[in-house]
Design an enzyme around this catalytic site. Structure first.
Site, short mmCIF file in Angstrom:
data_model
loop_
_atom_site.label_atom_id
_atom_site.label_comp_id
_atom_site.label_asym_id
_atom_site.label_seq_id
_atom_site.Cartn_x
_atom_site.Cartn_y
_atom_site.Cartn_z
N LYS A 146 -12.69 -0.16 6.69
CA LYS A 146 -13.32 0.90 6.55
C LYS A 146 -13.99 1.13 5.38
CE LYS A 146 -9.51 4.20 5.43
NZ LYS A 146 -9.02 5.43 5.84
N ARG A 163 -13.24 23.40 21.10
CA ARG A 163 -11.87 22.56 21.16
C ARG A 163 -12.51 21.17 21.38
NH1 ARG A 163 -11.71 27.38 23.22
NH2 ARG A 163 -12.42 26.90 25.09
N VAL A 169 -0.13 8.46 5.45
CA VAL A 169 -1.22 8.69 4.43
C VAL A 169 -2.29 7.86 4.72
CG1 VAL A 169 0.45 9.55 2.69
CG2 VAL A 169 -0.27 7.03 2.59
N THR A 183 6.05 1.33 9.85
CA THR A 183 5.97 1.85 11.08
C THR A 183 6.56 0.85 12.22
OG1 THR A 183 3.86 2.84 10.45
CG2 THR A 183 4.04 2.37 12.71
N CYS A 226 -2.74 -0.11 10.82
CA CYS A 226 -2.00 1.03 11.80
C CYS A 226 -2.59 1.08 12.87
CB CYS A 226 -2.18 1.96 10.81
SG CYS A 226 -1.63 1.87 9.07
N HIS A 246 -18.60 22.50 20.14
CA HIS A 246 -17.80 23.11 20.95
C HIS A 246 -16.26 23.54 20.13
CE1 HIS A 246 -14.67 23.98 24.31
NE2 HIS A 246 -15.67 24.09 25.13
N ARG A 262 -7.30 -6.00 6.41
CA ARG A 262 -6.33 -6.37 7.65
C ARG A 262 -6.97 -6.01 8.96
NH1 ARG A 262 -0.67 -4.15 5.25
NH2 ARG A 262 -2.47 -2.69 4.28
N LYS A 314 5.00 9.08 14.63
CA LYS A 314 4.38 8.12 13.95
C LYS A 314 3.26 7.29 14.94
CE LYS A 314 2.36 5.52 10.98
NZ LYS A 314 1.58 5.85 9.73
N ASN A 370 -1.15 7.60 15.49
CA ASN A 370 -2.13 6.71 15.65
C ASN A 370 -2.49 6.35 16.84
OD1 ASN A 370 -2.13 6.74 12.58
ND2 ASN A 370 -0.89 4.85 12.74
N TYR A 421 0.90 -1.22 -0.01
CA TYR A 421 0.03 -0.23 -0.02
C TYR A 421 0.70 1.22 0.16
CZ TYR A 421 -4.13 -2.60 0.69
OH TYR A 421 -5.33 -3.72 0.65
#
Ligand code: SAJ
Length: 443
Positions: free
Chosen positions: A335, A261, A170, A136, A275, A259, A342, A221, A225, A11
């Protein structure tokens, strides 16, 4: 122009190799999986990602990208291989060869592919080379694992050759756009390594490039995540609370996010992908006693598939009318609008449903056939005789579904784990709708 060897055509490796090739570098893409090389040599790609096929074809046609099963001498070596958790091999096959890992009880990173890739570079490493690790990795990997391994060549890291860590950041589904536009962090094992890597990536990176040391880059990194994982765990905890208290978490989150924040992420059937479901363990592994929050978040998210199955059971037990209850599961990928399964929570839900005696018919237009034996080739086949329909992935195709398309579904229970289909529309058509995190309409 440099000669660049990219190890691992997955990927990240494949789009990265193609971008360097279309920006004037001579690139050798290396992958040990014959299927991948064959597919690429036939002008096709093995990964579904917007724009990828076009850029890969352009790179191959230009002659600046060639694909090979083994590395060859080059000025730059980029390692972009998977770093899955021990005991969960990434699709079973290494793109570059591996070396043995030691199994332990902890959820631990498997660095066998990284070791394998670094070892394969050894015969070709020469004075003045630059080696970049993109995978990673747990904190310390670049300096404490990769550097000594490459020094078996007799050359010294940071003196005879340069070594940097340059994580990809990414988003699958927007890989090409983000490879070019995102800011990048590059950590060298000494400043000159970071500088040389920075100069290299400027070939196509339009975002800012920030340099630091390798350890900091590795942690940055992982922190990114982990931040997301913890935030999603919070949303999932709110969802389960909402079910118990009798309110609609989707509306509550939407209002809380007004809100200035507050930015709560979305609940769902769990966290998947290579990830976010994995990286927090790399930090936990480095300091188990100092990471209770990170570990709890992982467990909260990992518990979501079981919760989805409880929602299904609550609506319809496994054998309501003597025969096995049929459940149509829509979505297998981790997703929306990607083909990647995976660590997909959808697969965990499907496996759990089957282990509890349900007959599952799973459908995903993005995922290659045969990923699960219960996978069927069309929406109609999935719905055929189904007593329950579960939305596990919010693909754009699924969001557009209308009740009149669900003719084959016998029952009228819809479990929507992604808030993908409007509740009112489906209830008006006689469906019993159960949305994850919505206790407002429970009997
Ligand atoms: N998810 C939720 N609720 C949300 C957002 C996501 O349940 O509000 C779930 C998704 O459904 C999916 C999982 O989390 O199962 C992860 O999806 P994602 O879109 O959050 O992230 P990835 O894994 O596709 O990509 C992430 C990105 N990291 C961050 O946004 C901090 C990407 O930028 C990284 O490059 C990538 O990980 C990576 O390779 O590390």
């Amino acid at each position: 122009m440099k000669k660049i060897c990219v190890l691992g055509l997955g990927y990240i490796g494949l789009p990265t190799a193609s971008l360097f090739a279309t920006h004037g570098h001579q690139v050798v893409g290396v992958d040990v999986r014959p299927r991948v090389l064959e597919t690429l040599n036939h002008g096709s790609v093995h990964i579904e990602e917007p724009g990828l096929k076009t850029i890969v074809q352009a790179a191959l046609r230009s002659g600046n990208l060639v694909v090979r099963p083994v590395p060859e001498p080059a000025d730059v070596f980029i390692i972009a291989v998977p770093t899955p958790l021990v005991g969960r091999p990434d699709e079973g096959e290494s793109p570059i060869g591996n070396c043995d890992d030691q199994e332990t009880d902890l959820q631990q990173a498997s660095l066998s592919f990284v070791c394998g890739a670094a070892e394969s570079i050894l015969p070709h490493l020469s004075r003045g080379c630059l080696v970049v690790l993109e995978s990673t990795s747990p904190p310390g990997t670049t300096a404490r694992l990769v550097a000594p391994l490459l020094e078996r060549s007799g050359l010294r890291a940071g003196i005879d050759f340069r070594l940097a860590y340059c994580p990809e950041r990414v988003l699958p589904g927007r890989i090409l756009e983000e490879l070019v536009r995102n800011n990048r962090i590059i950590g060298g094992i000494e400043p000159q390594s970071a500088e040389e890597a920075c100069e290299l990536y400027r070939a196509f990176v339009e975002g800012e490039i920030f340099t630091t040391d390798a350890l900091t880059a590795e942690m940055v990194k992982l922190m990114e995540n982990t931040f997301r994982d913890v935030n999603i765990a919070l949303a999932n905890e709110f969802a389960r609370l909402a079910e118990q208290l009798g309110l609609d978490v989707w509306q509550a989150i939407d209002l809380a996010n007004r809100h200035p924040r507050v930015r709560i992420l979305k609940p769902g059937p769990g966290v998947g992908g290579h990830c976010i479901a994995v990286d927090p363990w790399f930090i936990a592994e480095a300091a188990p006693d100092l990471t209770p929050l990170i570990q709890t978040a992982r467990r909260v998210n990992d518990a979501m598939p079981r919760h989805v199955v409880e929602l299904v059971r609550g609506a319809c037990p496994p054998s309501a009318a003597g025969a096995r209850t049929v459940v149509a599961c829509l979505g297998l990928s981790y997703k929306a609008d990607v083909d990647d399964v995976r660590e997909s929570p959808a697969l965990a839900v499907i496996d759990l449903l089957e282990s509890q005696g349900y007959a599952v018919q799973a459908y995903d237009p993005h995922v290659r056939p045969g990923t699960r034996s219960c996978q069927v080739g069309s929406l109609d086949s999935a719905l055929d005789g189904a007593a329950v329909v579960v939305i596990l992935t919010d693909h754009a195709d699924f969001r557009r579904l209308r009740p009149e398309q669900f003719v084959g579904a016998r029952g009228a229970v819809l479990v929507d784990t992604r808030n993908a289909l409007g509740r009112d529309l489906w209830e008006a058509s006689g469906w019993h709708v159960i949305r994850l995190g919505d206790g407002s309409a429970r009997d």
